[in-house]
Design a protein around this motif. Structure first.
Motif, mmCIF file in Angstrom:
data_model
loop_
_atom_site.group_PDB
_atom_site.id
_atom_site.type_symbol
_atom_site.label_atom_id
_atom_site.label_comp_id
_atom_site.label_asym_id
_atom_site.label_seq_id
_atom_site.Cartn_x
_atom_site.Cartn_y
_atom_site.Cartn_z
ATOM 1 N N VAL A 140 0.837 -1.202 0.000
ATOM 2 C CA VAL A 140 0.000 0.000 0.000
ATOM 3 C C VAL A 140 0.870 1.249 0.000
ATOM 4 N N GLU A 141 1.876 1.282 0.878
ATOM 5 C CA GLU A 141 2.759 2.446 0.948
ATOM 6 C C GLU A 141 3.637 2.570 -0.295
ATOM 7 N N MET A 142 3.975 1.435 -0.899
ATOM 8 C CA MET A 142 4.776 1.497 -2.124
ATOM 9 C C MET A 142 3.988 2.206 -3.225
ATOM 10 N N ALA A 143 2.724 1.856 -3.370
ATOM 11 C CA ALA A 143 1.904 2.508 -4.374
ATOM 12 C C ALA A 143 1.681 3.986 -4.047
ATOM 13 N N LEU A 144 1.353 4.265 -2.793
ATOM 14 C CA LEU A 144 1.160 5.651 -2.366
ATOM 15 C C LEU A 144 2.410 6.488 -2.607
ATOM 16 N N ARG A 147 3.286 7.084 -6.407
ATOM 17 C CA ARG A 147 2.444 8.084 -7.070
ATOM 18 C C ARG A 147 2.755 9.494 -6.580
ATOM 19 N N SER A 148 3.089 9.631 -5.298
ATOM 20 C CA SER A 148 3.435 10.959 -4.777
ATOM 21 C C SER A 148 4.738 11.471 -5.370
ATOM 22 N N ASP A 177 -6.591 0.776 -4.128
ATOM 23 C CA ASP A 177 -7.076 2.143 -3.951
ATOM 24 C C ASP A 177 -6.048 3.198 -4.345
ATOM 25 N N HIS A 178 -4.840 2.778 -4.684
ATOM 26 C CA HIS A 178 -3.762 3.742 -4.937
ATOM 27 C C HIS A 178 -3.036 3.454 -6.243
#
Length: 263
Positions: A140-144, A147-148, A177-178
């Motif tokens: 989840v944090e990898m995707a977030l 993208r940031s 979701d990300h």
């Protein structure tokens, strides 16, 4: 389970039946993925082609057994040379001891940010995040985080998990979701396709088979999309065919600024 055969009798072979059941289950899942994800596979392939044509780099990430489909498209005969593994130390496959440490690392907050901060991944690149459940903090944090930082993200996951499990990320969200695009591998919660009498738990996982096929299908679509653009796909050849090493040397020299697994 079957009893032992008496002397001179032919023993029954229940395991052959189970083996066939596994093939049948895997084939059915592959057919679902082929038919239901066809449009998404095409779009993912187009994203790869767009990134390569624009001079960007391709990265793939997966933790634990989800790393296997990621590794399958990196430095691979018949594959695109510019696909790079985004490795998280201790979380790639089951090469750590104890093996359970890898699972624990998937739940560590902040690890993905540390990896991204020290990686060559940058804005304009494309990242595939592979996670069967998509519920742990790391994917989840990898995707977030990607993208940031201006990367586009393709998630490869099972959409059954968000419907039937809870997130382990502080936000309560899942990998799906990300992402800019999500590929659903159709695997049910638990990743075990078979049951049998006298066997106390489901068995025979198929996530690696289906997810690897999805990734290879995306790369095949990307090759076609590059060719349609008039761009020669930077493909590697097998080192076990005559001329393969020379071919690969030329490709790697041409694309050396986008290939990081050789550094």
């Amino acid at each position: 389970m079957a009893a032992a055969a008496h002397s001179g009798e032919t023993a029954p072979e229940p395991t052959i039946g189970l083996a066939r059941e596994y093939f049948d289950a895997a084939i059915a899942l592959l057919a679902r993925a082929r038919d239901e994800e066809a449009g998404t596979v095409t779009r993912a392939g187009a994203m790869v082609a767009e990134t390569v044509a624009a001079g960007g780099r391709i990265f793939v990430f997966g933790a634990g057994h989800s790393s296997l489909p990621a590794q399958d498209v990196v430095y691979r005969a018949g594959g695109l040379a510019v696909v790079n593994l985004l490795a998280v130390p201790g979380a790639v496959g089951v090469d750590v001891s104890p093996a359970t440490l890898g699972s624990a690392l998937e739940r560590v907050d902040g690890l993905a940010s540390a990896v991204l901060d020290t990686s060559p991944a940058a804005a304009g690149d494309l990242l595939f995040v592979i996670s069967l459940s998509g519920r742990n903090a790391l994917p989840v944090e990898m995707a977030l985080g990607a993208r940031s930082r201006g990367l586009r993200v393709v998630g490869v996951t099972s959409l059954d998990y968000p419907r039937r499990t809870t997130s382990r990320h502080a936000s309560g969200t899942f990998l799906k979701d990300h992402c800019d695009l999500v590929l659903d591998n159709k695997i049910a919660v638990g990743d075990a396709e078979l049951t049998a009498e006298d066997v106390p738990a489901p068995f025979a996982p198929a996530s690696t088979v289906v997810t690897s096929a999805l990734m290879q299908a995306v790369m095949a679509a990307a090759v076609g999309a590059l060719a349609d653009r008039g761009v020669t796909p930077p493909l590697l050849r097998s080192g076990n065919v005559d001329g393969g090493h020379d071919w690969n040397g030329r490709v790697m020299a041409e694309y050396r600024d986008r290939i990081f697994y050789r550094h």
